[in-house]
Design a protein around this motif. Structure first.
Motif, PDB file in Angstrom:
ATOM      1  N   THR A 292       0.846  -1.179   0.000  1.00  9.49           N
ATOM      2  CA  THR A 292       0.000   0.000   0.000  1.00  9.49           C
ATOM      3  C   THR A 292       0.884   1.233   0.000  1.00  9.49           C
ATOM      4  OG1 THR A 292      -1.873   1.076   1.113  1.00  9.49           O
ATOM      5  CG2 THR A 292      -0.145   0.183   2.518  1.00  9.49           C
TER       6      THR A 292
ATOM      7  N   VAL B 169       1.189   5.196   1.998  1.00  9.41           N
ATOM      8  CA  VAL B 169       0.712   6.015   3.108  1.00  9.41           C
ATOM      9  C   VAL B 169       1.442   7.347   3.062  1.00  9.41           C
ATOM     10  CG1 VAL B 169       0.363   6.117   5.609  1.00  9.41           C
ATOM     11  CG2 VAL B 169       0.392   3.912   4.458  1.00  9.41           C
TER      12      VAL B 169
ATOM     13  N   LEU C  28       2.304   8.518   8.545  1.00 11.98           N
ATOM     14  CA  LEU C  28       2.886   7.243   8.954  1.00 11.98           C
ATOM     15  C   LEU C  28       3.905   7.442  10.077  1.00 11.98           C
ATOM     16  CD1 LEU C  28       3.310   4.212   8.629  1.00 11.98           C
ATOM     17  CD2 LEU C  28       4.918   4.712   6.766  1.00 11.98           C
TER      18      LEU C  28
ATOM     19  N   THR D   8      -1.941  -4.858   6.890  1.00 14.71           N
ATOM     20  CA  THR D   8      -2.676  -4.189   5.822  1.00 14.71           C
ATOM     21  C   THR D   8      -3.869  -5.046   5.435  1.00 14.71           C
ATOM     22  OG1 THR D   8      -1.372  -5.221   4.039  1.00 14.71           O
ATOM     23  CG2 THR D   8      -0.557  -3.142   4.942  1.00 14.71           C
TER      24      THR D   8
ATOM     25  N   VAL E 236      -4.587   0.412   7.187  1.00 12.29           N
ATOM     26  CA  VAL E 236      -3.288  -0.020   7.678  1.00 12.29           C
ATOM     27  C   VAL E 236      -3.335   0.104   9.204  1.00 12.29           C
ATOM     28  CG1 VAL E 236      -0.803   0.402   7.695  1.00 12.29           C
ATOM     29  CG2 VAL E 236      -2.119   0.769   5.595  1.00 12.29           C
TER      30      VAL E 236
ATOM     31  N   PRO F 269      -5.192   4.447   4.059  1.00  5.35           N
ATOM     32  CA  PRO F 269      -4.070   4.518   3.114  1.00  5.35           C
ATOM     33  C   PRO F 269      -4.306   5.569   2.039  1.00  5.35           C
ATOM     34  CG  PRO F 269      -5.431   2.615   2.652  1.00  5.35           C
ATOM     35  CD  PRO F 269      -5.974   3.222   3.914  1.00  5.35           C
TER      36      PRO F 269
ATOM     37  N   GLU G 226      -3.529   5.045  -1.011  1.00  7.32           N
ATOM     38  CA  GLU G 226      -3.986   4.239  -2.137  1.00  7.32           C
ATOM     39  C   GLU G 226      -4.600   2.966  -1.567  1.00  7.32           C
ATOM     40  OE1 GLU G 226      -0.667   3.457  -4.617  1.00  7.32           O
ATOM     41  OE2 GLU G 226      -0.319   5.561  -5.124  1.00  7.32           O
TER      42      GLU G 226
ATOM     43  N   PRO H  13      -5.060  -0.578  -0.393  1.00  3.11           N
ATOM     44  CA  PRO H  13      -4.080  -1.660  -0.207  1.00  3.11           C
ATOM     45  C   PRO H  13      -4.268  -2.757  -1.250  1.00  3.11           C
ATOM     46  CG  PRO H  13      -5.029  -1.006   1.902  1.00  3.11           C
ATOM     47  CD  PRO H  13      -5.819  -0.301   0.842  1.00  3.11           C
TER      48      PRO H  13
ATOM     49  N   ARG I  76       5.681   4.131  -0.005  1.00  2.00           N
ATOM     50  CA  ARG I  76       5.104   2.867  -0.461  1.00  2.00           C
ATOM     51  C   ARG I  76       5.704   1.716   0.344  1.00  2.00           C
ATOM     52  NH1 ARG I  76       2.128   3.778  -4.858  1.00  2.00           N
ATOM     53  NH2 ARG I  76       2.524   5.725  -6.003  1.00  2.00           N
TER      54      ARG I  76
END
Length: 356
Positions: A119, A121, A126, A153, A158, A175, A177, A179, A206
């Motif tokens: 994934t 973040v 993060l 994930t 996440v 996330p 994007e 996961p 990533r």
């Protein structure tokens, strides 16, 4: 010096644990010159008083200490020698950790097996989440997984989790994007701390899983690798699912609660929840408490904690107010933000509390 106090190099070698060739080397380097040298034969003789120095010299070299550092220790007093030893050990440990990390990176590329994209973040998010959750880690003999951070994930989120058995912190993040894979691993906590500065400065990070490790890939950078701990992580979901019913709930200002704990003497604090207030006092009842305004519901309750458990659990909470869910004086308390539920911490009380 009387001859009965002298011994030839072979006898001294046996007494000190050093080889004869090493003794010749240390004599030539000035670290351990013989007490006497026969002017005719060139035989070297050592005194019984030199055995202690020879033994210490051998032990220092067994620690892989350089000659210059050995000389500094031998000529120093006890306090300075201890400092030099600590300094050397710290360097050795640091070098060993660096070697382990480099070896893990090499292993992750062996066979050219591609990594598994997980994934993406936002870096600052993060980094902040990792810092919050890592406060619940602990170095404990026989339980290395407690020093790691669990990363999971799923198709929705996440999740980061850590526990030291007295405190459990778990944080969920949305996330950047969706996961790609469902994955779980326990990341080496020390190595993760070392990459936080780079993660925080990256707009997007990533996550990529490899054998025995995870890569944090950042734009225009080589990326940073952290090893996975092979030991099994505690089943924290079972603990969360088995929590009892909440009997007392209180919402209180985070800064006021922290200040009240900090101003109480001793290593343990007691929380008294009753009458729309939370009173923070010393657990031994020998010092007056500080009463804080709060929104409180449920039955009155007194519960006690080690300061080292409760303070970090409150300090990492998100937002100005914290929500305390209590289940009894001997049950874990849930601590979370009053308006955001993505960071949840459980704190274990100590056994001196009682119902009011």
């Amino acid at each position: 010096m009387p001859n009965d106090e002298l011994m030839p190099i072979g006898a001294f070698a046996r007494r000190s644990g050093l080889t004869s060739s090493a003794l010749r080397f240390y004599a030539d380097s000035g670290l351990l010159p013989p007490a006497e040298v026969d002017p005719v034969s060139g035989y070297r003789y050592y005194s019984t008083a030199q055995v202690a120095r020879g033994t210490t010299l051998r032990r220092l070299r067994e620690l892989a200490m350089p000659l210059a550092a050995v000389e500094a220790v031998l000529r120093s007093g006890a306090e300075e020698a201890s400092r030099l030893l600590d300094e050397h050990v710290a360097k050795v440990v640091g070098d060993a950790a660096a070697v382990q990390q480099k070896a893990a990176v090499i292993k992750s590329t062996l066979g050219n097996a591609p990594g598994l994209p997980l994934t993406a973040v936002k870096g600052p998010v993060l980094a902040a989440a990792v810092e919050q959750v890592l406060t619940a880690t602990a170095l404990q003999r026989g339980m290395p997984a407690l020093a790691g951070l669990r990363i999971e994930t799923s198709h929705e989120a996440v999740t980061l989790t850590a526990t030291d058995r007295y405190r459990l912190s778990t944080r969920t993040m949305a996330p950047a994007e969706p996961p790609r894979q469902t994955w779980a691993g326990t990341v080496n906590g020390d190595e993760l701390r070392a990459v936080l500065a780079e993660i925080r400065r990256s707009p997007l990070v990533r996550l990529e899983a490899v054998t025995n490790g995870i890569w944090f890939r950042m734009p225009d950078q080589e990326g940073r690798h952290c090893r996975l701990l092979p030991e099994e992580f505690p089943d924290y979901r079972l603990m969360l699912d088995s929590l009892g019913e909440v009997t007392t709930r209180a919402t209180v200002a985070k800064d006021l609660l922290l200040r009240a704990m900090e101003e109480q003497p001793g290593e343990r604090v007691a929380l008294q929840v009753a009458d729309h207030a939370v009173t923070v006092a010393s657990a031994d009842d020998e010092h007056p408490g500080m009463t804080l305004p709060a929104t409180a519901t449920g039955r009155p309750l007194r519960i006690c904690f080690d300061l080292t458990t409760l303070h970090p659990a409150v300090s990492t909470a998100i937002g100005p107010d914290v929500l305390l869910d209590l289940r009894g004086h001997d049950q874990p308390v849930t601590i979370r933000s009053a308006d955001r539920g993505d960071l949840t911490t459980l704190a274990m009380p100590i056994g001196s509390g009682h119902s009011a």
